[in-house]
Design a protein around this motif. Structure first.
Motif, PDB file in Angstrom:
ATOM      1  N   ARG A  58      -2.150   1.920   2.285  1.00  0.00           N
ATOM      2  CA  ARG A  58      -1.265   1.609   1.292  1.00  0.00           C
ATOM      3  C   ARG A  58      -1.315   2.442   0.143  1.00  0.00           C
ATOM      4  O   ARG A  58      -2.328   3.344   0.101  1.00  0.00           O
ATOM      5  CB  ARG A  58      -1.512   0.236   0.610  1.00  0.00           C
ATOM      6  CG  ARG A  58      -1.213  -0.874   1.603  1.00  0.00           C
ATOM      7  CD  ARG A  58      -1.569  -2.172   1.031  1.00  0.00           C
ATOM      8  NE  ARG A  58      -1.180  -3.209   1.821  1.00  0.00           N
ATOM      9  CZ  ARG A  58      -0.320  -3.521   2.636  1.00  0.00           C
ATOM     10  NH1 ARG A  58       0.951  -3.598   1.800  1.00  0.00           N
ATOM     11  NH2 ARG A  58      -0.233  -4.643   3.550  1.00  0.00           N
ATOM     12  N   ASP A  65       2.740  -4.877  -6.228  1.00  0.00           N
ATOM     13  CA  ASP A  65       2.969  -5.297  -4.901  1.00  0.00           C
ATOM     14  C   ASP A  65       1.730  -5.624  -4.115  1.00  0.00           C
ATOM     15  O   ASP A  65       1.714  -6.586  -3.207  1.00  0.00           O
ATOM     16  CB  ASP A  65       3.861  -4.440  -4.279  1.00  0.00           C
ATOM     17  CG  ASP A  65       4.181  -4.517  -2.875  1.00  0.00           C
ATOM     18  OD1 ASP A  65       5.160  -5.442  -2.902  1.00  0.00           O
ATOM     19  OD2 ASP A  65       3.728  -4.094  -1.886  1.00  0.00           O
ATOM     20  N   GLN A  68       0.661  -9.102  -5.338  1.00  0.00           N
ATOM     21  CA  GLN A  68       1.572 -10.209  -4.756  1.00  0.00           C
ATOM     22  C   GLN A  68       1.122 -10.397  -3.231  1.00  0.00           C
ATOM     23  O   GLN A  68       1.187 -11.365  -2.697  1.00  0.00           O
ATOM     24  CB  GLN A  68       2.934  -9.903  -4.827  1.00  0.00           C
ATOM     25  CG  GLN A  68       3.184  -9.850  -6.245  1.00  0.00           C
ATOM     26  CD  GLN A  68       3.299 -10.954  -7.135  1.00  0.00           C
ATOM     27  OE1 GLN A  68       3.395 -12.086  -6.710  1.00  0.00           O
ATOM     28  NE2 GLN A  68       3.186 -10.999  -8.573  1.00  0.00           N
ATOM     29  N   TYR A  69       0.814  -9.460  -2.568  1.00  0.00           N
ATOM     30  CA  TYR A  69       0.675  -9.203  -1.067  1.00  0.00           C
ATOM     31  C   TYR A  69      -0.513 -10.201  -0.781  1.00  0.00           C
ATOM     32  O   TYR A  69      -0.673 -11.073   0.047  1.00  0.00           O
ATOM     33  CB  TYR A  69       0.297  -7.816  -0.627  1.00  0.00           C
ATOM     34  CG  TYR A  69       0.070  -7.839   1.034  1.00  0.00           C
ATOM     35  CD1 TYR A  69       1.272  -7.720   1.707  1.00  0.00           C
ATOM     36  CD2 TYR A  69      -1.204  -7.750   1.333  1.00  0.00           C
ATOM     37  CE1 TYR A  69       1.208  -7.811   3.190  1.00  0.00           C
ATOM     38  CE2 TYR A  69      -1.352  -7.925   2.769  1.00  0.00           C
ATOM     39  CZ  TYR A  69      -0.252  -7.980   3.662  1.00  0.00           C
ATOM     40  OH  TYR A  69      -0.455  -7.949   5.011  1.00  0.00           O
ATOM     41  N   GLY A  73       0.746 -13.606  -0.024  1.00  0.00           N
ATOM     42  CA  GLY A  73       0.467 -13.345   1.481  1.00  0.00           C
ATOM     43  C   GLY A  73      -0.701 -13.946   2.149  1.00  0.00           C
ATOM     44  O   GLY A  73      -0.735 -14.218   3.247  1.00  0.00           O
TER      45      GLY A  73
END
Ligand code: EZ4
Ligand code: CO
Length: 402
Positions: A58, A65, A68-69, A73
């Motif tokens: 990544r 992001d 949030q993942y 997720g």
């Protein structure tokens, strides 16, 4: 830029610390604290089994992001283990961003809102006389704000009274030590302690006190009321906060300010407490509340409701957490105070850091990122040692909150 590796480093320079090191293809690395006192290995497993494999490849610049993942997720949201793991990733990514920019984190977060970070130290003694002497010693060391904890007559031990003068570590045995608690004895003694402290030192210094979740709301109302003449900066964790509505009852009875949140891991733990103005200080901190990305969100909500920050800063929060918290404290508009329990010399040597203490204030320093590093060779000399926090029982043997 890509994340090429992430490693979990566990060490015990006096106490256990879990640190995440995130490495990138251009040589910059970031560090995050993932220490969860007494439950360290569960965060290690969460990171190694479920987080690290998904981090590789990544772009470390994508902080929001990635947060949030790992939050959305996971499907299984929140909880101290998950949120400490997310915090470690988030802290390490902010550290990388700061190093790439050549700026300390407080600069990335809008610059300084103040010149220095007022911290409070821990004065504690086995009885009233010793606690008074310890407060005097903290005043001599330059502290503007001092937390006072004392042994309670008739109780063999209690929270917050250290064996060592400058360092306090409650996680003392592989299997939890059992303490005994009496609310009646404590309620009788606590106002006498603060009466004696104000009689001796006057009102020039801020005095704080940690109740450590041991009262019911109505008992907390009574204690807060009896402490009003001594004008505490705050009373901390008067009652467990799973039931946020319980604080309404405390508020009906006392204007002693309230600080809560060192065990919180998301904004939802404090939602009613903040929006109903049931507390004055929110104690969530970097490592247990999802890292700077989430803590800044909590602080923004708190700001709308006149709630200020008072980050947890006990010895079980590593220097990596402390350095990050100081950058947060310096930048956030609604900062209140920062807890500062000194780490041992061994810990300070394993984690070289840019932050400093001077006359009751701390400064994060101007090193890029959070300004805290790890000496991995030295860390390897201090292998993990199992240690648990104590448990509490009432005089009749029933389990109580520690
Ligand atoms: O008991 O960090 O305000 N500080 C505290 C701490 C907590 C420990 C638990 O790991 O309440 O001393
Ligand atoms: Co506390």
């Amino acid at each position: 830029m890509k994340i090429t590796a992430a490693r979990v480093i566990v060490c015990c320079p006096g106490r256990n610390f879990v640190t995440l090191k995130v490495e990138t293809d251009d040589g910059v690395y970031g560090l995050g604290d993932a220490t969860l006192n007494g439950r360290e290995k569960s965060v290690v497993a969460y990171l190694e089994e479920h987080v690290v494999p998904a981090l590789i490849g990544r772009d470390p610049a994508q902080i929001e992001d990635i947060w949030q993942y790992f939050y959305r997720g996971a499907y299984w949201r929140r909880g101290p283990v998950t949120m400490s793991a997310i915090a470690a990733v988030d802290t390490a990514l902010w550290d990388i961003k700061g190093k790439v920019a050549g700026l300390p984190l407080y600069q990335l977060w809008g610059g300084k809102s103040r010149n220095g970070v007022m911290v409070y130290g821990h004065a504690n003694g086995k009885d009233l006389a010793e606690t008074i002497d310890e407060v005097a010693r903290y005043i001599d060391m330059g502290y503007k704000a001092i937390r006072a904890q004392s042994g309670v007559p008739g109780l063999a031990s209690t929270y917050g009274v250290a064996k060592d003068r400058l360092f306090y570590e409650p996680a003392d045995a592989a299997l939890a030590t059992e303490n005994m608690w009496s609310t009646a004895k404590y309620l009788d003694f606590c106002p006498k302690l603060f009466e004696a402290l104000r009689a001796r030192f006057g009102f020039e210094h801020h005095l704080l006190h940690d109740i450590h979740h041991r009262l019911t709301p109505i008992e907390a109302g009574l204690l807060g009321k009896s402490l009003e003449p001594y004008r505490l900066f705050w009373m901390e964790d008067p009652t467990p906060a799973e039931n946020q509505e319980g604080f309404r009852l405390i508020r009906q009875h006392t204007v002693t300010p309230i600080a809560v949140g060192e065990v919180f891991n998301t904004i939802y733990d404090a939602q009613a407490l903040i929006t109903e103005q049931l507390i004055d200080y929110i104690r969530a901190t970097i490592v247990h509340a999802g890292g700077p990305t989430h803590l800044r969100r909590i602080a923004s909500l708190a700001d709308l409701y006149h709630v200020r920050t008072g980050c947890h800063g006990a010895t079980d929060l590593s220097p990596v957490c402390m350095g990050t918290a100081l950058n947060f404290d310096l930048s956030v508009p609604n900062f209140g105070v920062q807890e500062y329990m000194r780490h041992t010399e061994e810990t300070d040597a394993v984690f070289p850091h840019a932050y400093t203490f001077e006359r009751g204030y701390m400064y994060p320093g101007d090193a890029p990122g959070h300004g805290v590093d790890i000496d991995e060779k030295l860390a390897a000399k201090y292998p993990y040692r199992p240690a648990s926090l104590p448990v509490n029982r009432l005089e009749d043997g029933a389990m109580w909150n520690w």
